[in-house]
Design an enzyme around this catalytic site. Structure first.
Site, mmCIF file in Angstrom:
data_model
loop_
_atom_site.group_PDB
_atom_site.id
_atom_site.type_symbol
_atom_site.label_atom_id
_atom_site.label_comp_id
_atom_site.label_asym_id
_atom_site.label_seq_id
_atom_site.Cartn_x
_atom_site.Cartn_y
_atom_site.Cartn_z
ATOM 1 N N ASP A 74 0.810 -1.216 0.000
ATOM 2 C CA ASP A 74 0.000 0.000 0.000
ATOM 3 C C ASP A 74 0.847 1.271 0.000
ATOM 4 O OD1 ASP A 74 1.079 -0.155 2.497
ATOM 5 O OD2 ASP A 74 -0.812 -0.141 3.591
ATOM 6 N N HIS A 76 8.989 -4.205 -3.413
ATOM 7 C CA HIS A 76 8.108 -4.468 -2.275
ATOM 8 C C HIS A 76 8.926 -5.061 -1.136
ATOM 9 C CE1 HIS A 76 4.551 -5.447 -0.007
ATOM 10 N NE2 HIS A 76 4.928 -6.709 0.085
ATOM 11 N N CYS A 96 4.817 -0.356 2.729
ATOM 12 C CA CYS A 96 5.288 -1.715 3.024
ATOM 13 C C CYS A 96 6.604 -1.747 3.804
ATOM 14 C CB CYS A 96 5.387 -2.539 1.743
ATOM 15 S SG CYS A 96 6.530 -1.880 0.508
#
Length: 293
Positions: free
Chosen positions: A155, A277, A158
């Protein structure tokens, strides 16, 4: 027989009641006129008949016009009432005016929905591609250290969420908002350590002080993704090393000068189609069980 009280009657009933009274009064007047004319006076009798007919015709026309006018007025009143009701209904059913703040929230929600849809599509596409291969390699690397990935939502927060998760195991609770705020403050107070590593993506020039200030503001106020610079700032703030495990490269340790137990993050290049990520890690079940025995 007495007529009912005028109380509770509508306008038409009152008018009919008045017309009956006027007719009675006219009949009494006509009878009085007849009594005043001798029966053997044919000329005056003929004139009397004409006068009576005229009086009755005038009254009939007057009462008819009054009744028609009342009905017309009543009809117009009903039309106006319906129009008012329709107008009120339209006003009641009109959608409330949307404020600028609500429009911004709606736009943000729409963008977030679109982002999640793209993530879902990317997950499907990567099921047997680069993401799957990367995940398999990371699983092997972590398993050798009795660790496994702990998924963190993608989002924009992370990296901070992964650190927040790691800190919970070190009895040092800090929220994502606090981590962002402290990282931005540290970077602004140590500009010389961070500014040389930031360049304008459009010009390639180093950030100006104003651009650097906005960069730090975005750390606090937006879901801007964190990276190496923010990790460096957080390692200094926490005085803790942060280890980043990768699939195709040796682990990177930020803040090696500190001697605490490191926070461990997993960096994934192909987790989603939208960019890098970070995930957290947790002990494998069998290791956690051993520690509790």
């Amino acid at each position: 027989m007495e007529e009912p009280s005028a109380e509770g009657l509508d306008e038409e009933e009152l008018l009919v009641r008045r017309h009956r009274k006027e007719k009675k009064e006219l009949q009494a007047k006509i009878q009085s006129m007849k009594n005043a004319v001798p029966k053997n006076d044919k000329k005056r009798r003929k004139q009397l008949i004409d006068d009576v007919a005229k009086l009755e015709a005038e009254m009939e026309q007057k009462q008819r016009e009054e009744l028609e006018q009342l009905k017309l007025t009543s009809k117009e009143s009903k039309i106006d009432s319906v129009a008012v009701n329709i107008s009120n209904l339209v006003l009641e059913n009109q959608l409330p005016r949307i404020s600028k703040a609500q429009k911004r929230r709606d736009k943000k929600a729409a963008l977030e929905k679109e982002r999640k849809e793209r993530i879902a599509e990317a997950e499907i596409e990567n099921l047997s591609g680069a993401r799957h291969i990367e995940s398999e390699k990371l699983a092997q690397i972590l398993a050798a250290r009795q660790l496994e990935i702990k998924q963190i939502p993608s989002d924009g927060h992370c990296m901070y969420r992964a650190i927040e998760d790691q800190l919970q195991g070190q009895d040092c609770p800090l929220t994502v908002a606090a981590l962002r705020s402290q990282a931005a403050d540290y970077m602004q107070n140590h500009v010389e350590d961070f500014l040389p590593f930031l360049t304008n993506p459009n010009t390639g020039d180093l950030y100006t002080p104003e651009e650097f200030g906005k960069y730090c503001d975005d750390i606090i106020n937006t879901a801007a993704w964190g990276g190496q610079l923010e990790l460096r700032a957080l390692s200094h703030i926490l005085q803790t090393p942060i280890e980043i495990i990768q699939a195709d490269s040796p682990p990177i340790v930020v803040g090696e000068e500190y001697h605490k137990k490191p926070l461990i993050l997993v960096y994934m290049r192909h987790a989603y189609g939208l960019g890098e990520h970070y995930n957290s890690v947790t002990w494998l079940v069998n290791r956690a069980t051993e520690n509790c025995s």
